[in-house]
Scaffold this motif. Structure first.
Motif, mmCIF file in Angstrom:
data_model
loop_
_atom_site.group_PDB
_atom_site.id
_atom_site.type_symbol
_atom_site.label_atom_id
_atom_site.label_comp_id
_atom_site.label_asym_id
_atom_site.label_seq_id
_atom_site.Cartn_x
_atom_site.Cartn_y
_atom_site.Cartn_z
ATOM 1 N N GLY A 160 0.784 -1.228 0.000
ATOM 2 C CA GLY A 160 0.000 0.000 0.000
ATOM 3 C C GLY A 160 0.816 1.279 0.000
ATOM 4 O O GLY A 160 0.279 2.355 0.261
ATOM 5 N N GLN A 161 2.108 1.185 -0.298
ATOM 6 C CA GLN A 161 2.958 2.374 -0.329
ATOM 7 C C GLN A 161 4.125 2.110 -1.268
ATOM 8 O O GLN A 161 4.339 0.988 -1.722
ATOM 9 C CB GLN A 161 3.493 2.697 1.070
ATOM 10 N N PHE A 162 4.896 3.155 -1.549
ATOM 11 C CA PHE A 162 6.049 3.016 -2.424
ATOM 12 C C PHE A 162 7.337 3.148 -1.626
ATOM 13 O O PHE A 162 7.427 3.943 -0.695
ATOM 14 C CB PHE A 162 6.031 4.067 -3.536
ATOM 15 N N PHE A 163 8.324 2.355 -2.019
ATOM 16 C CA PHE A 163 9.664 2.444 -1.475
ATOM 17 C C PHE A 163 10.618 2.776 -2.620
ATOM 18 O O PHE A 163 10.280 2.620 -3.790
ATOM 19 C CB PHE A 163 10.080 1.118 -0.823
ATOM 20 N N ASP A 164 11.793 3.216 -2.258
ATOM 21 C CA ASP A 164 12.805 3.539 -3.252
ATOM 22 C C ASP A 164 13.838 2.424 -3.289
ATOM 23 O O ASP A 164 14.482 2.124 -2.284
ATOM 24 C CB ASP A 164 13.479 4.863 -2.912
ATOM 25 N N TYR A 165 13.992 1.796 -4.447
ATOM 26 C CA TYR A 165 15.014 0.767 -4.625
ATOM 27 C C TYR A 165 16.038 1.306 -5.616
ATOM 28 O O TYR A 165 15.850 1.240 -6.829
ATOM 29 C CB TYR A 165 14.389 -0.531 -5.157
ATOM 30 N N ASN A 166 17.107 1.890 -5.090
ATOM 31 C CA ASN A 166 18.144 2.477 -5.945
ATOM 32 C C ASN A 166 17.564 3.387 -7.016
ATOM 33 O O ASN A 166 17.933 3.313 -8.196
ATOM 34 C CB ASN A 166 18.990 1.378 -6.592
ATOM 35 N N GLY A 167 16.627 4.232 -6.637
ATOM 36 C CA GLY A 167 16.040 5.180 -7.563
ATOM 37 C C GLY A 167 14.838 4.662 -8.320
ATOM 38 O O GLY A 167 14.250 5.391 -9.111
ATOM 39 N N TRP A 170 -6.309 -5.280 -5.703
ATOM 40 C CA TRP A 170 -6.712 -4.391 -6.793
ATOM 41 C C TRP A 170 -6.440 -2.935 -6.437
ATOM 42 O O TRP A 170 -6.027 -2.137 -7.280
ATOM 43 C CB TRP A 170 -8.169 -4.611 -7.139
ATOM 44 N N ASP A 171 -6.635 -2.582 -5.181
ATOM 45 C CA ASP A 171 -6.315 -1.225 -4.728
ATOM 46 C C ASP A 171 -4.823 -0.936 -4.920
ATOM 47 O O ASP A 171 -4.440 0.163 -5.355
ATOM 48 C CB ASP A 171 -6.694 -1.049 -3.253
ATOM 49 N N ASP A 172 -3.983 -1.929 -4.600
ATOM 50 C CA ASP A 172 -2.543 -1.772 -4.804
ATOM 51 C C ASP A 172 -2.231 -1.553 -6.282
ATOM 52 O O ASP A 172 -1.437 -0.670 -6.642
ATOM 53 C CB ASP A 172 -1.790 -3.018 -4.319
ATOM 54 N N LEU A 173 -2.852 -2.365 -7.134
ATOM 55 C CA LEU A 173 -2.569 -2.282 -8.564
ATOM 56 C C LEU A 173 -3.007 -0.936 -9.152
ATOM 57 O O LEU A 173 -2.322 -0.378 -10.018
ATOM 58 C CB LEU A 173 -3.256 -3.428 -9.302
ATOM 59 N N LYS A 174 -4.117 -0.410 -8.687
ATOM 60 C CA LYS A 174 -4.565 0.896 -9.177
ATOM 61 C C LYS A 174 -3.588 1.996 -8.771
ATOM 62 O O LYS A 174 -3.289 2.902 -9.560
ATOM 63 C CB LYS A 174 -5.973 1.189 -8.648
ATOM 64 N N MET A 175 -3.091 1.917 -7.547
ATOM 65 C CA MET A 175 -2.103 2.887 -7.087
ATOM 66 C C MET A 175 -0.806 2.749 -7.895
ATOM 67 O O MET A 175 -0.180 3.747 -8.280
ATOM 68 C CB MET A 175 -1.810 2.673 -5.594
ATOM 69 N N PHE A 176 -0.434 1.506 -8.163
ATOM 70 C CA PHE A 176 0.772 1.236 -8.940
ATOM 71 C C PHE A 176 0.628 1.798 -10.349
ATOM 72 O O PHE A 176 1.542 2.442 -10.876
ATOM 73 C CB PHE A 176 1.009 -0.281 -8.984
ATOM 74 N N ARG A 177 -0.531 1.566 -10.973
ATOM 75 C CA ARG A 177 -0.772 2.059 -12.331
ATOM 76 C C ARG A 177 -0.716 3.587 -12.386
ATOM 77 O O ARG A 177 -0.121 4.160 -13.319
ATOM 78 C CB ARG A 177 -2.132 1.587 -12.830
#
Length: 262
Positions: free
Chosen positions: A207-214, A237-244
């Motif tokens: 449910g959130q974003f992390f930084d992996y080497n940029g 599906w909520d994760d995928l919508k946020m990802f998209r």
């Protein structure tokens, strides 16, 4: 022994000896890390700032070795004997997909079908993964690459042991350097924990974003978890919508020419 280790040993010996001799320090050449076995893993942790707050995408600071190719990585994986998983494999499973993908999907490890075919996510969970990706205009043959934390099937599909994941992670790191994906989707707890170097539970990672080497990285449920528990489909599906939405910001044209597979 790496160059830095040689230098440290030399320094200790030199200081223990008569420093008045004043010998010049010798130069130790560093072997080129063809498969990045001697490059430390990402320093990212579960406490890293979200990708939206991170510096602009820079991917990896180390240059890709001239001889690094998909074929050379696959060859190394196919002959690997670094851990016990090699003893029972039918086929190693390097990965598959577009060579310049918008997204890299990382799972846990091969299952029975994957071990037989030498391809990732081809069993029931793989079929569901394809549907999940298609829902956000991603396809393993067009704009996506799929790989795993370990490249050989763990017995009875158990979770890879830490030493097994550690033995295999440099292959995945080499693939990431070569692929240069715009974003990474970690499918399941094992993938998320190994990429982020954390023991945080999945409930705290998704449910959130992390930084992996940029590179923005999101952790979501593994498709096999959705097959076991349909109640997870909605949050997935909520994760995928946020990802998209994040992917559309980074690469507005990522879905151009996307053709949903039947």
């Amino acid at each position: 022994m790496l160059a830095t280790d040689k230098k440290n040993v030399y320094t200790l010996l030199k200081r223990a000896s008569d420093s008045l001799l004043g010998y010049a320090s010798p130069e130790f050449s560093e072997p080129e890390p063809v498969f990045y076995d001697d490059i430390s893993a990402s320093s990212v942790s579960a406490g890293s700032p979200p990708a939206s707050q991170a510096a602009p995408l820079s991917h990896f600071s180390e240059p890709v070795h001239e001889g690094l190719t998909f074929a050379s990585i696959a060859q190394k994986i196919g002959s690997c004997t670094r851990c016990q998983l090699c003893r029972r494999r039918t086929n190693a499973v390097p990965g598959m997909g577009a060579e310049r993908p918008a997204v890299l999907v990382v799972g846990e490890g091969p299952g029975a079908e994957e071990d037989m075919q030498g391809l990732p996510f081809v069993g029931p969970a793989g079929k569901l993964l394809d549907k999940m990706l298609a829902a956000i205009c991603l396809d393993r043959e067009q704009n996506c690459y799929i790989a795993n934390i370990v490249k050989c099937r763990p017995p009875d599909n158990r979770t890879p042991l830490p030493e097994e994941a550690d033995a295999c992670i440099s292959f995945l790191e080499a693939q990431i350097r070569l692929l240069k994906p715009k974003m990474i989707l970690a499918a399941g707890r094992t993938a998320g924990q190994n990429l982020l170097k954390t023991d945080a539970p999945l409930s705290r990672l998704r449910g959130q974003f992390f930084d992996y080497n940029g590179i923005p990285l999101m952790v979501t449920y593994h498709p096999s978890a959705l097959l076991r528990d349909e109640s997870l489909k909605r949050p997935s599906w909520d994760d995928l919508k946020m990802f998209r939405a994040r992917l559309e910001e980074i690469d507005p044209g990522y879905a151009a020419g996307f053709a949903k597979r039947s």
